[in-house]
Scaffold this active site. Structure first.
Site: not given
Ligand code: 2M8
Length: 453
Positions: A177, A421
């Site tokens: 992101d 994470e």
């Molecule tokens: C993160 O992205 C989401 C948006 O898609 C967020 O921050 O709200 C990123 O690390 C992405 O790569 C990942 O797929 C998602 C869920 O783990 O979180």
């Protein structure tokens, strides 16, 4: 029976605890959410990794995960970044913010953008690893048409120039992101041009900075721009012909394109195995086209694969040194003469050779930040790409050795740091949300694929 190692057992428990069941469109679906602490829906590339881990513990669950990911596929072929779970309020932006209701499959609503196309790679891996061959074949024949439709969508709308590299139209599509490689493109969207109601919506409804640690999350102005892009696409009724041309954020992304290449290779190989030479040729030549385009993007002076900002029909190089520029390894697009330079960069203690490798931004990049999300921290998923990427070069002793080192360090990082994470690249501290599904799934995947205990 051999005793299951403790970390693998914990990994399995996390995946089980993060599995939710829903009755939608007259069927019961099981889906794994990334983390109960915040990410309470189904994410596209997360789910691909879940399936790649699950196949080693329960084949049927791996199939279910992929089926659920495909359950909300749009008529135009898009497999969305998020498939929403009903009645979940913790995550922003939830279904109410996307204006995608008319693209829903019955009761299954999704967001309107996508994520790196790991899906075909996961389908191929699950198919190859499954022990019950009969079920594996049925599963493959069931999902392949949907995977092909997704690839058609990507080729049509994200590579209208037919040059091999794909355009992403939102930072969330990259999966990384707030990577510094997006800064200059986002900064060109002036905060003044963002309507006040969009900013108000972010201030009022944003939850990630409350559920998580605000100092580790993307900043407020990032979220203004993320939601501004969503509001624009929504006002254009998700017309992708228009979006890809007019989006103020449009990047030929190296990470996304490298995964695209490897996904086409996987699809081509599956069709070779099924005896469909026409389709095999189609996908293998798409992979080859991408690899050639990646090779052309090598900047001999900067010694780096270069990405391009293509917003507004311009083509401007983006020279930020981030992990995205190393992903051509995963595509197998790195020629023998360039391989030593990439290996050097990954090992160099000023660049990517951190104590807990591999940081998402080079250590000597002025924007490197070890904890603020994708601006420098180490992530299991990108380590997976580098490990599997280096495996393509395992005949080269230095590449093989680096692969083995990364494999060992990645497993240690999770064993010591926990199922977080992501991780601090200098200390190994677990950061972000805990009991994270992809960390668990990737641990299982790497341990089983490379036969480590
Ligand atoms: C993160 O992205 C989401 C948006 O898609 C967020 O921050 O709200 C990123 O690390 C992405 O790569 C990942 O797929 C998602 C869920 O783990 O979180």
């Amino acid at each position: 029976m051999p005793v299951e190692p403790e970390t693998s057992k914990k990994a399995r428990e996390i995946l089980r605890a993060n599995t939710l069941h829903f009755h939608l469109n007259g069927k019961t679906w099981s889906r794994i959410i990334p983390s109960k602490e915040f990410y309470v829906h189904q994410w596209n590339w997360d789910s691909a990794t879940h399936a790649m881990g699950l196949v080693h513990i329960d084949e049927k669950l791996a199939y279910e995960e992929i089926r659920s990911l495909l359950s909300g596929q749009w008529k135009n072929g898009l497999v969305a970044q998020i498939t929403f779970n009903p009645n979940e309020k913790k995550y922003f932006p939830g279904p109410a913010f996307w204006g995608t209701e008319s693209f829903a499959t019955g009761e299954i609503i999704t967001s309107g953008i996508t994520q790196p196309p790991l899906l075909a790679i996961a389908v191929a891996y699950v198919y190859q690893q499954a022990k019950n061959r009969h079920q594996a074949k049925d599963f493959l024949l069931e999902v392949l048409p949907k995977v092909e439709k997704y690839h058609e969508y990507l080729k049509t709308y994200r590579d209208p120039e037919d040059e091999g590299l794909l355009t992403i139209i939102h930072p969330w599509e990259s999966g990384t992101d707030n990577s510094p490689r997006f800064d200059s493109v986002l900064e060109a969207i002036s905060l003044d041009e963002i309507p006040e109601e969009v900013k108000e919506l972010v201030r009022k409804y944003r939850t990630d900075d409350r559920e998580g640690n605000a100092s580790e999350r993307p900043r407020l102005h990032d979220y203004y721009r993320y939601m501004y892009l969503v509001s624009l696409f929504k006002s254009w009724e998700w017309d992708y012909q228009k979006i890809v041309v007019e989006s103020p954020f449009a990047i030929k992304d190296m990470l996304f394109s490298s995964i695209w290449s490897r996904a086409n290779k996987s699809l081509g190989n599956l069709f070779t195995e099924l005896g469909d030479t026409t389709k095999a040729h189609k996908y293998l030549s798409w992979a080859e086209q991408t690899n050639q385009a990646i090779q052309k993007s090598w900047d001999p002076e900067k010694k780096q694969f270069t990405e391009h900002n293509v917003a507004g029909g311009e083509k401007t190089p983006i020279l930020e040194d981030t992990i995205s520029t190393l992903l051509p390894l995963y595509a197998g697009a790195v020629t023998e003469d360039l391989l030593p330079e990439l290996l050097r960069k990954i090992k160099d203690s000023h660049e990517y050779g951190a104590a807990v490798p591999v940081p998402s931004t080079a250590l000597d990049n002025p924007y490197f930040d070890p904890k603020r999300y994708w601006r420098g921290s180490t992530w299991p998923i990108t380590n997976l790409f580098l490990i599997d990427g280096l495996s393509l070069y395992e005949k080269n002793a230095a590449a093989r050795q680096l692969r083995d080192e990364l494999l060992e360090k990645t497993r240690k990082m999770i064993q010591k740091g926990g199922f977080f994470e992501y991780f601090h690249p200098k200390t190994g501290e677990g950061v972000g949300f805990g009991s994270f599904s992809w960390t668990a799934a990737i641990y299982l995947y790497l341990s089983n694929k490379y036969m480590l205990q």
